[in-house]
Design an enzyme around this catalytic site. Structure first.
Site, PDB file in Angstrom:
ATOM      1  N   LYS A 174     -82.392   0.523  21.139  1.00  0.00           N
ATOM      2  CA  LYS A 174     -83.246  -0.254  20.239  1.00  0.00           C
ATOM      3  C   LYS A 174     -83.895  -1.445  20.979  1.00  0.00           C
ATOM      4  O   LYS A 174     -83.678  -1.623  22.169  1.00  0.00           O
ATOM      5  CB  LYS A 174     -82.425  -0.706  19.025  1.00  0.00           C
ATOM      6  CG  LYS A 174     -81.717   0.454  18.293  1.00  0.00           C
ATOM      7  CD  LYS A 174     -82.691   1.403  17.600  1.00  0.00           C
ATOM      8  CE  LYS A 174     -82.077   2.710  17.148  1.00  0.00           C
ATOM      9  NZ  LYS A 174     -81.188   2.669  16.000  1.00  0.00           N
TER      10      LYS A 174
HETATM   11  C1  PLP Z   1     -80.320   3.432  15.025  1.00  0.00           C
HETATM   12  C2  PLP Z   1     -80.587   3.600  13.583  1.00  0.00           C
HETATM   13  C3  PLP Z   1     -79.620   3.344  12.587  1.00  0.00           C
HETATM   14  C4  PLP Z   1     -78.176   3.119  12.891  1.00  0.00           C
HETATM   15  O1  PLP Z   1     -77.878   2.113  13.731  1.00  0.00           O
HETATM   16  P1  PLP Z   1     -76.499   2.126  14.559  1.00  0.00           P
HETATM   17  O2  PLP Z   1     -76.472   0.757  15.127  1.00  0.00           O
HETATM   18  O3  PLP Z   1     -76.620   3.198  15.599  1.00  0.00           O
HETATM   19  O4  PLP Z   1     -75.386   2.384  13.612  1.00  0.00           O
HETATM   20  C5  PLP Z   1     -80.004   3.418  11.267  1.00  0.00           C
HETATM   21  N1  PLP Z   1     -81.240   3.736  10.904  1.00  0.00           N
HETATM   22  C6  PLP Z   1     -82.193   4.007  11.814  1.00  0.00           C
HETATM   23  C7  PLP Z   1     -83.558   4.328  11.344  1.00  0.00           C
HETATM   24  C8  PLP Z   1     -81.896   3.973  13.172  1.00  0.00           C
HETATM   25  O5  PLP Z   1     -82.842   4.268  14.068  1.00  0.00           O
END
Ligand code: PLP
Length: 360
Positions: A174
């Site tokens: 991210k």
């Molecule tokens: C990455 C992601 C999540 C979950 O996040 P984590 O930190 O991996 O639990 C939820 N929603 C979307 C759209 C994502 O891309």
């Protein structure tokens, strides 16, 4: 293999984590609050509450919003499954609204009046236009896991100007990372209070009764972020603008280099907004072959996502909902590598491999 996404961690980040390890607090120390304040300031929200992951943060958001049995929570089928799971965690029903074929985001004009809540996912880092919501449900949650650093005409995503709660993820792929981690932002004091209690097992400390005294007011979870992760997050946050600028530069370069090839480019952000470019998603006709050939050439292309209603855990939704735009997009979408440290040489290799595969 050039991955589709990866973190950028430098010596400053490493030093920040090592510093915490030498101190008194490994978890629940001062770094959590420092990180929360930095995120809140960055996005212009009153509160930011840190969680152990984006998924846990989504669970906190549906709980804090008092969603539960009998409530209908709608979201997009073209997302990571946590966007829908967060409704089921609290016993609410999940419904799906088809995507807009241009933006690949949920079509806000199709959110039904029967929805009690919407989880609006900013797919690939492109903000959903919440001004186009056909109905403003009781609860609006932004799943901005992919959109930290994005902006709309209303300001930074996360300021909750058109939502109750906004959720970020700090998974390594991210915008910035805490390894695992998430944050919920809100401008509502009551929601922030509920978010904090829920991530700490439902405990309320009551020093006014006695120094040791606390009460467990409700069922909660241990969804705390640690100080190690928070210190990494604060250090990473200083680089957010640089990371997003670089993602935008590389995306522009892809647009120039890929123009003329038999593929569809991703939607550009509308005027006055800023794309977080978590993903660069192209559409190609013979996706399976192109995917395999890119992989053979050392290009770690990926598909985001297998739509939620295609998964066994959501098969009932496949029978219940007709989602032709998501089904059609799924046949063609392909995420090609995009991350701040992607080199121009690597990007040229991705483009060359695509050109060979598509016969351009
Ligand atoms: C990455 C992601 C999540 C979950 O996040 P984590 O930190 O991996 O639990 C939820 N929603 C979307 C759209 C994502 O891309």
């Amino acid at each position: 293999m050039i991955p589709y996404g990866r973190q950028s961690v430098d010596d400053q980040d490493i030093a920040a984590v090592v510093e915490v390890l030498k101190g008194d607090w490994l978890t629940q120390g001062p770094h959590i609050e420092e990180f929360e304040e930095a995120v809140a300031r960055r996005v212009g929200a009153r509160h930011a509450v840190a969680y152990s992951s984006g998924t846990a943060a989504l669970h906190g958001a549906t709980h804090a919003a008092r969603l539960g049995s009998g409530d209908l929570v709608v979201t997009t089928p073209l997302t990571f499954v946590a966007s829908a799971n967060c409704a089921r965690y609290v016993g609410a029903d999940v419904g799906f609204v088809d995507i807009d074929p241009e933006t690949l985001n949920i079509d806000p004009a199709k959110v039904p009046a029967a929805a009690d809540a919407v989880v609006a996912v900013h797919y690939a880092g492109l903000p959903v236009d919440l001004t186009r919501l056909a109905h403003r449900p009781r609860v609006v949650i932004e799943d901005a896991a992919q959109a930290f650093g994005a902006e709309t005409l209303d300001g930074p995503v996360g300021n909750c100007s058109r939502s109750d709660l906004c959720v970020f993820s700090f998974h390594p792929v991210k915008s910035v990372t805490t390894a695992e981690g998430g944050v919920v932002t809100t401008n509502d004091d009551d929601l922030a209070d509920r978010l904090r209690r829920f991530r700490t097992i439902g405990i309320r400390r009551m020093p006014e009764v006695a120094g040791w005294y606390y009460e467990v007011e409700e069922l909660g979870f241990n969804y705390r972020m640690t100080d190690l992760h928070a210190a990494l997050g604060t250090s990473q946050l200083r680089k957010l603008d640089r990371f997003i600028d670089r993602r935008n530069e590389l995306a522009d370069r892809y647009r120039q280099l890929l123009a003329g090839l038999p593929l569809a480019l991703p939607p550009a952000p509308s005027a006055g907004s800023r794309h977080a470019y978590h993903l660069f998603v192209i559409r190609v006709a013979d996706r399976r072959r192109v995917y395999d050939e890119l992989r053979d050439a050392g290009v770690g292309a990926q598909v985001h996502y297998v739509p939620i209603h295609h998964h066994p855990a959501y098969l009932w939704a496949r029978a219940e909902y007709s989602l032709p735009n998501a089904d059609a997009a799924y046949e063609e979408i392909l995420s090609i590598p995009l991350f701040p440290d992607l080199t121009v040489d690597q990007q040229d290799h991705v483009v060359g491999s695509l050109r060979r595969s598509l016969g351009g």
